[in-house]
Design an enzyme around this catalytic site. Structure first.
Site, PDB file in Angstrom:
ATOM      1  N   ARG B 112     -30.369  -0.742  25.421  1.00 20.73           N
ATOM      2  CA  ARG B 112     -30.211   0.517  26.144  1.00 20.73           C
ATOM      3  C   ARG B 112     -29.902   0.270  27.619  1.00 20.73           C
ATOM      4  O   ARG B 112     -29.374   1.162  28.290  1.00 20.73           O
ATOM      5  CB  ARG B 112     -31.462   1.378  25.987  1.00 20.73           C
ATOM      6  CG  ARG B 112     -31.680   1.827  24.535  1.00 20.73           C
ATOM      7  CD  ARG B 112     -32.951   2.637  24.397  1.00 20.73           C
ATOM      8  NE  ARG B 112     -32.916   3.768  25.322  1.00 20.73           N
ATOM      9  CZ  ARG B 112     -33.977   4.464  25.699  1.00 20.73           C
ATOM     10  NH1 ARG B 112     -35.165   4.134  25.224  1.00 20.73           N
ATOM     11  NH2 ARG B 112     -33.877   5.466  26.528  1.00 20.73           N
ATOM     12  N   GLU B 120     -23.706 -10.723  20.622  1.00 22.29           N
ATOM     13  CA  GLU B 120     -24.766 -10.833  19.620  1.00 22.29           C
ATOM     14  C   GLU B 120     -24.238 -11.508  18.363  1.00 22.29           C
ATOM     15  O   GLU B 120     -23.069 -11.341  17.990  1.00 22.29           O
ATOM     16  CB  GLU B 120     -25.309  -9.438  19.267  1.00 22.29           C
ATOM     17  CG  GLU B 120     -26.504  -9.518  18.318  1.00 22.29           C
ATOM     18  CD  GLU B 120     -27.121  -8.171  17.959  1.00 22.29           C
ATOM     19  OE1 GLU B 120     -26.702  -7.150  18.547  1.00 22.29           O
ATOM     20  OE2 GLU B 120     -28.006  -8.145  17.093  1.00 22.29           O
ATOM     21  N   LEU B 213     -28.707  -9.973  39.173  1.00 23.51           N
ATOM     22  CA  LEU B 213     -30.129  -9.953  39.543  1.00 23.51           C
ATOM     23  C   LEU B 213     -30.641  -8.535  39.804  1.00 23.51           C
ATOM     24  O   LEU B 213     -31.768  -8.199  39.436  1.00 23.51           O
ATOM     25  CB  LEU B 213     -30.344 -10.840  40.777  1.00 23.51           C
ATOM     26  CG  LEU B 213     -31.771 -10.910  41.311  1.00 23.51           C
ATOM     27  CD1 LEU B 213     -32.754 -11.420  40.273  1.00 23.51           C
ATOM     28  CD2 LEU B 213     -31.825 -11.793  42.560  1.00 23.51           C
ATOM     29  N   HIS B 218     -34.314  -4.408  37.652  1.00 29.06           N
ATOM     30  CA  HIS B 218     -34.540  -3.059  37.134  1.00 29.06           C
ATOM     31  C   HIS B 218     -35.077  -3.120  35.697  1.00 29.06           C
ATOM     32  O   HIS B 218     -36.035  -2.419  35.341  1.00 29.06           O
ATOM     33  CB  HIS B 218     -33.238  -2.273  37.194  1.00 29.06           C
ATOM     34  CG  HIS B 218     -33.375  -0.845  36.770  1.00 29.06           C
ATOM     35  ND1 HIS B 218     -34.053   0.091  37.511  1.00 29.06           N
ATOM     36  CD2 HIS B 218     -32.945  -0.199  35.659  1.00 29.06           C
ATOM     37  CE1 HIS B 218     -34.025   1.259  36.885  1.00 29.06           C
ATOM     38  NE2 HIS B 218     -33.363   1.108  35.760  1.00 29.06           N
ATOM     39  N   ARG B 223     -39.620  -3.098  31.770  1.00 20.01           N
ATOM     40  CA  ARG B 223     -40.033  -3.767  30.526  1.00 20.01           C
ATOM     41  C   ARG B 223     -41.192  -4.746  30.715  1.00 20.01           C
ATOM     42  O   ARG B 223     -41.824  -5.120  29.729  1.00 20.01           O
ATOM     43  CB  ARG B 223     -38.829  -4.475  29.904  1.00 20.01           C
ATOM     44  CG  ARG B 223     -37.662  -3.539  29.574  1.00 20.01           C
ATOM     45  CD  ARG B 223     -38.076  -2.384  28.654  1.00 20.01           C
ATOM     46  NE  ARG B 223     -36.961  -1.466  28.404  1.00 20.01           N
ATOM     47  CZ  ARG B 223     -37.071  -0.366  27.674  1.00 20.01           C
ATOM     48  NH1 ARG B 223     -38.239  -0.017  27.145  1.00 20.01           N
ATOM     49  NH2 ARG B 223     -36.035   0.428  27.483  1.00 20.01           N
TER      50      ARG B 223
END
Lengths: 304, 304, 304, 304
Positions: B112, B120, B213, B218, B223
């Site tokens: 997100r 991936e 960075l 953020h 998280r």
């Protein structure tokens, strides 16, 4: 000469301190690092840092596409495949940071590419130098008669002289007044953030510009193109040389598929197929407008 | 154990080939490069590449703010100033590339954050491994009674056993059927892009994730926060340790101004000012809702 | 049937409340607004809001290119010109907001397009419904023998039956256990953010997805393409129909220049020119690899 | 006066054609639509289009957080919660398109916000008008003695007169020469893309600027702030008024949590806690630098 002795000394100092690293290292790029390549009369481009190389593009692609890609294809073949099929994310795995000195009107075009990181010299905080772009005689063109955004023939004689005189004199006068306004000798001195508004768009600014390879190639496709304004194109062309030494496989694929290639519409492809079958195709029976047909003829080199 | 002997051998090989470079080099980061730090039961985080260091942040800031910044402030002071005043572009001048192995449901939260580059592992092309996240007993919590998105007490006894059994058995059965369906022995074999739909969200995937960075900090603020889900927080915490060694000044400023700091609303600031003047401020006369007041008390440590 | 009676009632209510506005209004789109168009077995796409129309694209272009564009060209001609020359910013002036219900494995592909705004149903907060994608018999293909990421022939007979049984039974069993685990009857009940990890990737999720027209067309070019996975392609195709009614000029130009067109490399263009001059060009003397030549033959319709 | 009679006629025509729509409609915004609100001496801001309203923010949040959010909280409470906890995606669901006329040096600051769509008037294609920003007497400040990027007292008397004379005369002379250079009467006429470089940075340009509400609020927080340069702040303040009428709940939450609030560092929070316990905290024992302490005192209103 775009660089002061002090700047040259700084660059020499940076180039004299090799470090040991475990990171992917592009030897072709190390040779360019920090060197300021002159562009226009006072500008330059220099690489301040980079991340990744051709192998890093493949490494990322192989994470995605798994073992199959490892055995079958060599690195250059894989990179060509990725470029041909518009895979963008592996190219995003490389990054470059440039230090660029450029006229403000070029900076205004450049900044329209938003997918980059920028730190520009601030004329709110600091005082700009007395450096202005004045076109060389072979870059002083008339307005194109055909193309609203293009250039025509070179200006000549008195007209050329007058233009150059205006550009030089107005720049100098505006800068004289800028200096006078911000001076605090015998007066308060105008705020820099206000005084800068008196400076014309050919004054030089500079910035650090950091971008990933995918977005850089997109920028180069548009700005190294023959339709781009000359004053930004010379920057793009200088960057092309650096990229060619940094990621040679990716750059060659870019040249073949993007710079030298062309997008044909469904209608244009249909015309090609008809022509290959021997049919006489003209603008009238092509389904294209006159403008499109002219561009199409340019691409396929005429059907006469 | 998250790494196969083959992967360990690859990492050892990468770590054994130092190169010479002229680029900014962060010695604290070189020591971590390529090493896979275990997270959860089969996951890991490892740094694959990086660009820049604390000095690169300052270098970019000084391009913007000119000579003044050079003399007055040292690097750490400048970085603290930039962080305090929400200057984001100098922090964007550093970049990191991580290789992460993580459960799919964690990957779905992670992605997100859109301002990053991702490659991936593709389950369309390749076959996923039989590796699933099964929570350790001390991470097996009940639904929170207060918070719709939180966890309550640990599950215990039979309930915990049953949950773990379901998670393990369902994962194994789904994977058995996945393997059976894609097998081409004695049958056609289902397309991989279809078969993958049978795999539950605790299966592990992996990706290369590259981010600057500013955007990384953020991500970490959200998280590595105590409100983040445990399974993504442990990744964020591992990355925090790497960042602390990469850009120590920036990381300390981040800890002080972001992780350990708090945003107070106009209403909350007004309450602080009234309290400092000796006024008795309660939820009723604060102008805040009960929820806001509870959060406010948490921030200022109670006014009793 | 993808919609509950309650949802249908909500949509009817939304469609029954016309408002007066001074904004640009696309009548072709108003007719679609809020209607949920079914996709796959339980999914749908519906337009929740939009901004702009074909005229808004031209309006923005004319701000940039000034008076010249007003007189010479009509709107459709201008839009075709913009599309042909890769002008992206005027198309960014239109925006669309979709409500999409889709299987998780499709959502995972979709979200890779990062230049959009997304609010997805949160399985941390809320409980997912028992709805899973089970392929129809005519979408149940074997792995392609030629293409690592493609599908081959349809599965048949017992093999098809077994696959469908696995997909159905595993989904139901995983969901039964999900419900059991989160239940708080006679037990604490597992946190939702943990329980969700037991659900396979064919479960349905939903989101609001907002994107500008330029980025939407880029998405459609890749996902409505014949190489895209069937399960995302059907969503893209449904969206294509909506876009065709929203901005018909832009959509027609997109079909001609992007969907139906092709990018030819410098090498391929050179081959076309040689063939038009009557030269016999084969893979051997083309300068292309076998793979590229095969693709080239597909584009120009063969040279036999 | 910033608008020509022709422009006023166009705006009147746009405002006279109400349409019927099923889209979310913000009545507070409809009243502003198309109207050009004057800013500075020749500039303006006007809303050309918008998408969404306060209810659309909640709608998107409820897709994410499910049924719980529906019953407990009203719309304003939910929006305050989202703002307080830095949830950005629901605010991204609203979009606004502005037409702005502004001096070039303001545009150069503005464009640094990259997360927006822009179509600017092109001086490559078209001829710029003879319109320059000349500061009003109450906006003609000296350089700040304390702050490198700030303004001090107003300029007065002869110094003010001389500055205004320079700004006016240089602008007029540069524009005269611009016109002379591009003229094709009796000469070839310089290409527009070159001639524009003679124009100073106080000339007006214009653009369409489209941005989502989350990014707009971020822009407003920085640019409506008292530290922003006056010439961009007046645009931000005008936009604030429009947003207040468009999404009143979101705007009030923004005022409370962002504009009127403050971020306190861990060190500052610790000082607040110590002060609330009655401890005498000074800069010396605060752990803050002098600069930070001064800012802290400003935030909490002094502890004397």
């Amino acid at each position: 000469m775009p660089l002061t002795p002090q700047q040259i000394a700084e660059i020499d100092a940076q180039r004299a301190q090799p470090q040991t690293t475990l990171r992917a290292t592009a030897h072709g790029m190390e040779a360019h690092l920090y060197t300021a390549y002159p562009v226009l009369d006072h500008g330059f481009v220099r690489v301040v840092d980079y991340m990744g190389d051709d192998a890093a593009i493949c490494q990322a692609a192989r994470v995605s596409y798994g073992k199959g890609t490892k055995s079958v294809q060599n690195d250059e073949g894989l990179i060509r495949y990725l470029m041909r099929h518009w895979h963008s994310t592996p190219f995003e795995m490389c990054e470059i940071k440039l230090h660029v000195k450029l006229p403000v009107f070029v900076a205004r075009q450049w900044i329209r590419h938003r997918t980059a990181n920028v730190n520009e010299y601030s004329a709110r905080y600091s005082i700009l130098d007395r450096e202005f772009y004045i076109p060389a005689p072979d870059a002083l063109n008339a307005q194109s008669q055909v193309n609203n955004q293009g250039r025509g023939d070179l200006l000549e004689g008195e007209e050329a002289d007058r233009v150059l005189k205006y550009l030089r004199d107005d720049a100098m006068r505006c800068y004289d007044h800028y200096e006078e306004m911000i001076s605090d000798e015998g007066q308060q001195g105008l705020a820099r953030e206000l005084a800068r508004m008196n400076l014309p768009a050919n004054i030089y600014t500079q910035w650090y510009w950091k971008v990933d390879l995918h977005n850089l190639l997109h920028f180069l496709r548009l700005r190294a193109d023959s339709h781009a304004q000359y004053e930004i194109r010379v920057y793009a062309e200088e960057i092309c040389k650096l990229v060619a030494d940094w990621v040679p496989f990716a750059y060659r694929a870019f040249e073949d598929y993007r710079m030298g290639g062309a997008q044909l519409s469904a209608t244009a492809l249909d015309c090609v197929r008809r022509m290959l079958k021997g049919e006489e195709v003209t603008q009238e029976n092509s389904g294209m407008s006159k403008g499109e047909w002219r561009e199409f003829e340019g691409v396929i080199g005429g059907n006469s």
